[in-house]
Each structure stands twice: as C-alpha cells, then as structure tokens.
Motif scaffolding. Sequence first.
Motif, PDB file in Angstrom:
ATOM      1  N   THR A   1       2.205   1.884  -3.502  1.00  0.00           N
ATOM      2  CA  THR A   1       1.113   2.323  -4.385  1.00  0.00           C
ATOM      3  C   THR A   1       0.806   3.795  -4.129  1.00  0.00           C
ATOM      4  O   THR A   1       0.691   4.594  -5.069  1.00  0.00           O
ATOM      5  N   LYS A   2       0.710   4.171  -2.861  1.00  0.00           N
ATOM      6  CA  LYS A   2       0.426   5.557  -2.481  1.00  0.00           C
ATOM      7  C   LYS A   2       1.536   6.487  -2.972  1.00  0.00           C
ATOM      8  O   LYS A   2       1.268   7.582  -3.474  1.00  0.00           O
TER       9      LYS A   2
ATOM     10  N   ALA B   1       0.808  -1.226   0.000  1.00  0.00           N
ATOM     11  CA  ALA B   1       0.000   0.000   0.000  1.00  0.00           C
ATOM     12  C   ALA B   1       0.842   1.278   0.000  1.00  0.00           C
ATOM     13  O   ALA B   1       0.547   2.224  -0.728  1.00  0.00           O
ATOM     14  N   ILE B   2       1.906   1.309   0.785  1.00  0.00           N
ATOM     15  CA  ILE B   2       2.744   2.517   0.879  1.00  0.00           C
ATOM     16  C   ILE B   2       3.410   2.829  -0.469  1.00  0.00           C
ATOM     17  O   ILE B   2       3.557   3.985  -0.846  1.00  0.00           O
TER      18      ILE B   2
ATOM     19  N   ARG C   1       1.208   6.979  -6.709  1.00  0.00           N
ATOM     20  CA  ARG C   1       0.039   7.828  -6.969  1.00  0.00           C
ATOM     21  C   ARG C   1       0.394   9.294  -6.730  1.00  0.00           C
ATOM     22  O   ARG C   1      -0.017  10.189  -7.474  1.00  0.00           O
ATOM     23  N   LYS C   2       1.187   9.551  -5.701  1.00  0.00           N
ATOM     24  CA  LYS C   2       1.580  10.917  -5.340  1.00  0.00           C
ATOM     25  C   LYS C   2       2.678  11.465  -6.260  1.00  0.00           C
ATOM     26  O   LYS C   2       2.753  12.664  -6.485  1.00  0.00           O
TER      27      LYS C   2
END
Length: 102
Positions: A83-84, A80-81, A87-88
């Motif tokens: 992916t985030k 998740a980290i 995305r950022k």
Amino acid sequence: KLFDKILLMEIVDNNFLRQFETKVGGGLAIIEYSVQERKIFLTKIFVPEIKSKDEFSEKFISEVLEIIRDRNISVVPTAAIITKFIRKNRKYKSLLPVGIRI
C-alpha cells in the motif's frame, strides 16, 4: 553486485501456492495473493534478510505490479508495505479498483 541481480529478477507466478516468487540471496522472496472477481489482493510480502532489502523489495513489488498490469486486472493491496509503495509511486494507482483509495 546485488543491484545487477535485482535487474535480472525472474518472477514466477506459483498458482498452486498463490504467490509470486523470485530467488534472492540463496532464499525465496514471495508476494502472496488471492484472486476474486478480476481483482488480485496482495496480502503478504516476505523477503529474506539480504543487503539492500528495501531496495530489493521495491523492485520486486514494482515488477509484480507490472505483471498484474499486463493481465489487465485490478490490485487491492492489503499488505502495508505494498500500500505504501503504491501511494509513493502514483503510476500504479490506476491499477486500483474504482472506489478504492489509499
């Protein structure tokens, strides 16, 4: 002081354990991966408890993504980290395989 060490990050690709590694704060930060058909799946990240952990994690992920970019293979982030982070940081979206959206 810590930021100076971040800038001098030396990342090792440990093929045997299938993880990128770097020493930090007397410990080892790792990003685990698996490779399938010219894609690298970033499955887990572990960073020991240090000051500026978030800042370090972002720099570590960024450096690993640059290594992958140099190898000209696609990235599938399953942690998740990571992916985030992608995305950022839109500049890394080009590393995603066709059809993968995050």
